[in-house]
Write a protein that holds these residues in place. Structure first.
Motif, PDB file in Angstrom:
ATOM      1  N   ASP A  96       8.399  37.270   3.448  1.00 53.40           N
ATOM      2  CA  ASP A  96       7.081  37.307   2.816  1.00 53.40           C
ATOM      3  C   ASP A  96       6.512  35.915   2.574  1.00 53.40           C
ATOM      4  OD1 ASP A  96       7.018  40.116   2.615  1.00 53.40           O
ATOM      5  OD2 ASP A  96       8.314  40.029   0.846  1.00 53.40           O
ATOM      6  N   VAL A  97       7.065  34.918   3.248  1.00 57.45           N
ATOM      7  CA  VAL A  97       6.632  33.544   3.001  1.00 57.45           C
ATOM      8  C   VAL A  97       5.518  33.146   3.970  1.00 57.45           C
ATOM      9  CG1 VAL A  97       7.348  31.141   3.076  1.00 57.45           C
ATOM     10  CG2 VAL A  97       8.819  32.834   2.027  1.00 57.45           C
ATOM     11  N   ASN A 132       7.217  33.663  -3.795  1.00 60.79           N
ATOM     12  CA  ASN A 132       7.884  33.866  -2.501  1.00 60.79           C
ATOM     13  C   ASN A 132       8.373  32.545  -1.916  1.00 60.79           C
ATOM     14  OD1 ASN A 132       7.482  36.628  -2.550  1.00 60.79           O
ATOM     15  ND2 ASN A 132       5.541  36.526  -1.464  1.00 60.79           N
ATOM     16  N   SER A 168       6.620  35.762   9.450  1.00 61.46           N
ATOM     17  CA  SER A 168       6.881  36.045   8.039  1.00 61.46           C
ATOM     18  C   SER A 168       5.629  35.934   7.193  1.00 61.46           C
ATOM     19  CB  SER A 168       7.943  35.067   7.510  1.00 61.46           C
ATOM     20  OG  SER A 168       9.192  35.317   8.102  1.00 61.46           O
ATOM     21  N   LEU A 215      13.925  36.908   1.851  1.00 57.13           N
ATOM     22  CA  LEU A 215      12.967  36.070   1.132  1.00 57.13           C
ATOM     23  C   LEU A 215      11.931  35.472   2.077  1.00 57.13           C
ATOM     24  CD1 LEU A 215      15.429  34.302  -1.307  1.00 57.13           C
ATOM     25  CD2 LEU A 215      13.547  35.799  -1.972  1.00 57.13           C
ATOM     26  N   ALA A 273      12.274  31.432  -1.368  1.00 54.85           N
ATOM     27  CA  ALA A 273      12.756  31.126  -0.025  1.00 54.85           C
ATOM     28  C   ALA A 273      13.320  29.719   0.061  1.00 54.85           C
ATOM     29  CB  ALA A 273      11.613  31.311   0.975  1.00 54.85           C
TER      30      ALA A 273
END
Length: 930
Positions: A468-469, A524, A442, A465, A528
């Protein structure tokens, strides 16, 4: 037109031909034998099973000479096999060819009445060829008669004219009286017709005993038979069967056709129909340069045949490796392999064409479309088919090496895993072979292998979510790439709870504010983590409070933020929310995107928050004055339960703040925690009407009236007031409480009762404080209720009668401690002297005392007392008459009161002094009963 004896027409000059042959036999006796042997060799050898092949070739040549597609018809009539064809009729040169064992009239055609006609001798020795231009017959019997020889003779050397005509609609007809039934011949021909029509393009139609075959088309040759239709893709010298969709149906074992079958076996998928040098028998090729050139041309045209097929089917036309069927087969296959290896024909997955040696093919099916732009020249085909043409076969190890380091969208990786999963399930691959398979994370990185990778379980919103963490060390498989194959290879599933317990996520959260301040985007991670909290049912670890969230003045820790709708905004000092203040307000738009319970679970403040530590080690919970509270215990507390941010409440907002605390079960319970920090702190620092809670008493605590005023009506319950330290009694804990009570006792405006004063002094003595921390009062409350500046604490009872009550402070217990608190002397420390003279009397010599002691059950002590009448003493420079005294000896006035007090003190029954006095005055039994 020539004529023979009897006037028969002889259009082909057969007389001349026969005379020439007979002359040759006469001139060379061995010639007859040679011709006989040669014909026998052709009949029993080379052409033993080529009857219809040779007749069909002649028919095709006739059609070609006529310039129009030909027809043939084969039938058995009156014991004769009749083979009729259209096209050019029989001519003189054709007859000459028929009568020659070594010559052919071929000119641009194939075998037009050449030595191949000898094949008819396998079924007859009386063949005839009749045509619209004339006819000839051959006969073994007539040859014997003409040559004068018996036995075996060459049949096809002496032609005889005939006047028969072919069947209507045909130019020529070969008529063969059969030695045996012809049905078997017809059935055999029916099996050969399709091949003959394919090999001889000038034949368009064939009829065998009423059954009809037709040929049509050029590139796609369609041959229709009584049983159906068959298609052939024809290109140059090659032909391959195809279905209605153009899909090739490769051949297996076949023969070289030149153009009709030879005995040269071939194992190519397509049929070769080519002009190649043949032996006279037309069964075997003639080795040499001419054959090599013909095969090289054929190999080159084979590439074009393959290219004429749809791209996806081309690989199946690669000749299979294996033992060759013949020397020609071996040579041809090598040439075809070389051509396919060097010339472009293979369609790559990305739409280009490459040669065999440029091609790359995977031994794992299904991956090619995904790897087209990764591996140049990638072809989707069975690797076994392309190995002979020098294609590079890539194993899974090669694929993994190519995949290492490439950057692709997560969805691409998921498709790759899906194809690999199929290979694993079908046992084409083992899971061990996929060690090192890249896995996109991710955070944008690609992990070289699944070790340590986590597959996120949870809602689609959570997976999106997390896509993109960037959480260093937390190897989250990108949700878009997640596939069950990764689990098979060792990736672990992680749900929201497990992720929230991950040390890596904790590290990221704890450093999130610093990361945002350094320029990173915190949105992000914030989204998350909040989604994780939501999916966990709004349960989160304590460290979640470090999560960076957007505030009105930038980014702050979640536990430093207050919800825009929180009632805390009404009770916390506004200065707290100034830039760089202790708290800020969560961005309003951001707050609207998340449920309140989620934000609260993430430690954003909606109300006062509870601090809970069930295994505390030190006072490190950021609570106000926590160290002081901690140090108030002899042993460190086993649990810390408190309410944070109490020190941020505005001075004038405490009633509202306390009501807010009481409205929430968790803060209410924290307030009532035994020896808890919250109650401890509120009792000291909360303000009710401008005063600490301990400065007030409950209205119901009337026993404190005179020292403490009732708390004003603030719309707070007694339970709440009691919990925050409003007094119900004289409990004194901190030094401030002791100081406050001392000041109240010394306040002349207050009117405590003597009993309350005594209880207050007892409470002062019992207070667990260090006297050094307490400021001594300027004034004290004396025994008569007056407030004085000079006094003594009564520590021995006999002094009380010598002093003014306004100078005495009574201490129920521990007078020395009270004296130290009040910073006054104890009574026993005053200078005192007995002024009067006394007479010593033993206790046993005082009958009245003995009688009273007996009634009270008190043993008469040894010793005695000095009796005075009266007893006077000087204390602090002032003389007073007293009932009793004690210095080195015990003194008593000669009165009931004096003797009773002295005796009670001596017998250690001080509490009985009043009853002893009464009995001395009236020893009657009724005295104890009244």
């Amino acid at each position: 037109m020539n004529e023979v004896a009897g006037g028969a027409a002889d259009p082909f000059g057969t007389v001349r031909l026969r005379e020439a042959v007979l002359r040759a036999w006469r001139d060379s006796p061995t010639r007859f034998t040679e011709d006989t042997n040669s014909e026998r060799d052709l009949r029993v050898g080379a052409y033993r099973d080529r009857l219809f092949v040779e007749l069909a070739q002649n028919a095709a040549d006739a059609a070609q000479l006529a310039g129009e597609p030909g027809r043939i018809r084969v039938s058995v009539v009156d014991g004769e096999l009749r083979f009729a064809n259209t096209g050019a009729p029989l001519d003189t040169r054709g007859v000459e060819s028929l009568a020659s064992l070594r010559a052919s009239a071929k000119q641009g055609t194939v075998g037009r009445f050449g030595v191949g006609f000898a094949a008819v001798l396998t079924v007859t020795d009386e063949p005839r060829v009749v045509s619209t231009s004339g006819g000839v017959a051959f006969s073994a019997q007539r040859t014997r008669e003409a040559s004068g020889r018996d036995g075996d003779v060459p049949v096809l050397r002496l032609p005889f004219p005939v006047t028969e005509q072919p069947a209507d609609g045909f130019a020529t007809e070969v008529r063969l009286p059969l030695r045996e039934s012809g049905q078997g011949l017809l059935d055999g021909l029916a099996k050969e017709i399709e091949d003959l029509l394919l090999a001889l393009p000038w034949l368009a139609e064939a009829e065998v005993d009423g059954r009809k075959w037709t040929r049509s088309g050029e590139e796609i040759v369609e041959i229709t038979s009584p049983t159906g239709q068959r298609r052939w893709l024809k290109h140059g010298v090659w032909a391959v069967p195809v279905d209605a969709d153009g899909v090739p149906r490769p051949l297996e074992d076949d023969l070289l056709h030149a153009p009709t079958p030879t005995d040269e076996g071939l194992s190519l998928p397509a049929r070769l129909i080519a002009e190649v040098p043949l032996e006279p028998s037309r069964r075997r090729v003639l080795p040499g340069a001419e054959l090599t050139r013909a095969l090289e041309n054929a190999a080159s045209e084979y590439v074009e045949l393959v290219r004429a097929v749809k791209a996806e089917y081309r690989p199946i036309l690669v000749p299979a490796a294996g033992f060759p069927q013949s020397a020609v087969d071996a040579q041809l296959k090598d040439l075809v392999y070389a051509a396919l290896a060097q010339e472009p024909w293979l369609a790559t997955v990305d739409g280009r064409e490459v040669s065999g040696q440029q091609a790359r093919v995977l031994d794992v099916d299904g991956l090619a479309p995904l790897l087209a732009d990764v591996i140049p020249g990638l072809v989707r085909a069975d690797p076994r088919l392309l190995k002979p043409v020098s294609a590079h076969v890539l194993g899974i190890g090669d694929v993994l090496e190519v995949l290492t380091g490439i950057d692709r969208e997560p969805g691409w990786w998921r498709k790759l895993y899906a194809e690999l999963a199929v290979a694993v399930e079908s046992h084409a691959l083992s899971a061990n072979q996929l060690d090192g398979l890249p896995v996109p994370l991710s955070d944008g990185r690609t992990l070289p292998g699944v070790k340590g990778a986590l597959l996120v379980d949870g809602s689609s919103e959570l997976r999106e979510l997390l896509s993109d963490v960037d959480v260093p060390g937390l190897r989250l498989v990108h949700p878009g790439a997640a596939h069950q194959l990764l689990e098979l290879l060792g990736a672990k599933h992680a749900d929201a709870r497990q992720l929230l317990e991950a040390e890596q996520l904790q590290y990221a959260v704890e450093h999130s504010v610093a990361d945002v301040q350094s320029g990173l985007d915190g949105m992000n991670l914030a989204g998350a983590v909040l989604r994780l909290v939501t999916d966990c049912g709004a349960q989160a670890p304590e460290w979640i409070g470090a999560l960076a969230l957007p505030a009105e003045d930038g980014w702050r820790r979640a536990d430093e933020l207050v919800l825009p709708t929180s009632p805390l905004l009404e009770v916390i000092d506004p200065e707290v929310f100034e830039p760089d203040g202790a708290l800020s307000v969560l961005d309003e738009e951001f707050a609207e995107d998340w449920p309140t319970e989620t934000l609260v679970a993430a430690k954003v403040l909606d109300s006062f928050a509870v601090v809970l530590d069930e295994e505390p080690h030190e006072p490190d919970h950021n609570l106000p004055d926590e160290e002081q509270w901690w140090d108030s215990f002899e042993q460190p507390p086993t649990t810390v339960v408190s309410i944070r941010d109490l020190d941020l409440v505005a001075d004038d907002a405490w009633p509202d703040a306390l009501r807010l605390i009481a409205s929430r079960p968790e803060t209410w319970q924290a307030l009532h925690s035994p020896d808890g920090h919250a109650g401890w702190w509120l009792a000291r620092y909360a303000l009710l009407a401008g005063e600490a809670p301990g400065s007030w008493r409950l209205a119901s605590a009337t026993e404190l009236a005179g020292l403490y005023d009732p708390v004003p009506d603030l719309d707070l319950s007694d339970d709440l007031l009691r919990a925050v330290g409003v007094r119900t009694g004289l409990d004194l804990e901190p030094a401030e409480d002791v100081t406050d009570l001392l000041q109240r006792l010394g306040d002349p405006q207050r009117t405590p009762t003597p009993g309350l004063v005594a209880r207050a002094h007892a409470a002062l003595v019992a207070a667990p404080v260090d006297i050094a921390e307490v400021d001594a009062p300027a004034r004290v409350r004396a025994a008569d209720g007056s407030v004085v500046e000079d006094a003594v604490v009564l520590d021995v009872p006999w002094v009380a009668a010598a002093l003014d009550p306004a100078k005495i402070v009574v201490a129920p217990t521990e007078p020395e401690r009270l004296a130290e608190l009040l910073d006054v002397p104890v009574a026993s420390s005053l200078k005192a002297e007995v002024d009067s003279a006394g007479e010593y009397v033993a206790w046993a010599d005082l009958p009245a005392l003995a009688l009273a002691a007996d009634q009270l059950g008190i043993a008469v002590p040894d010793g005695g007392v000095l009796l005075h009448d009266p007893l006077t003493v000087t204390v602090g420079g002032e003389t007073a008459e007293v009932p009793w005294w004690s210095d080195d000896r015990l003194h008593a006035a000669d009165t009931s009161e004096g003797l009773a007090r002295a005796f009670a003190w001596a017998s250690d029954h001080w509490a009985e002094r009043y009853r002893i006095t009464a009995l001395l005055e009236d020893p009657a039994p009724r005295t104890l009963l009244n």
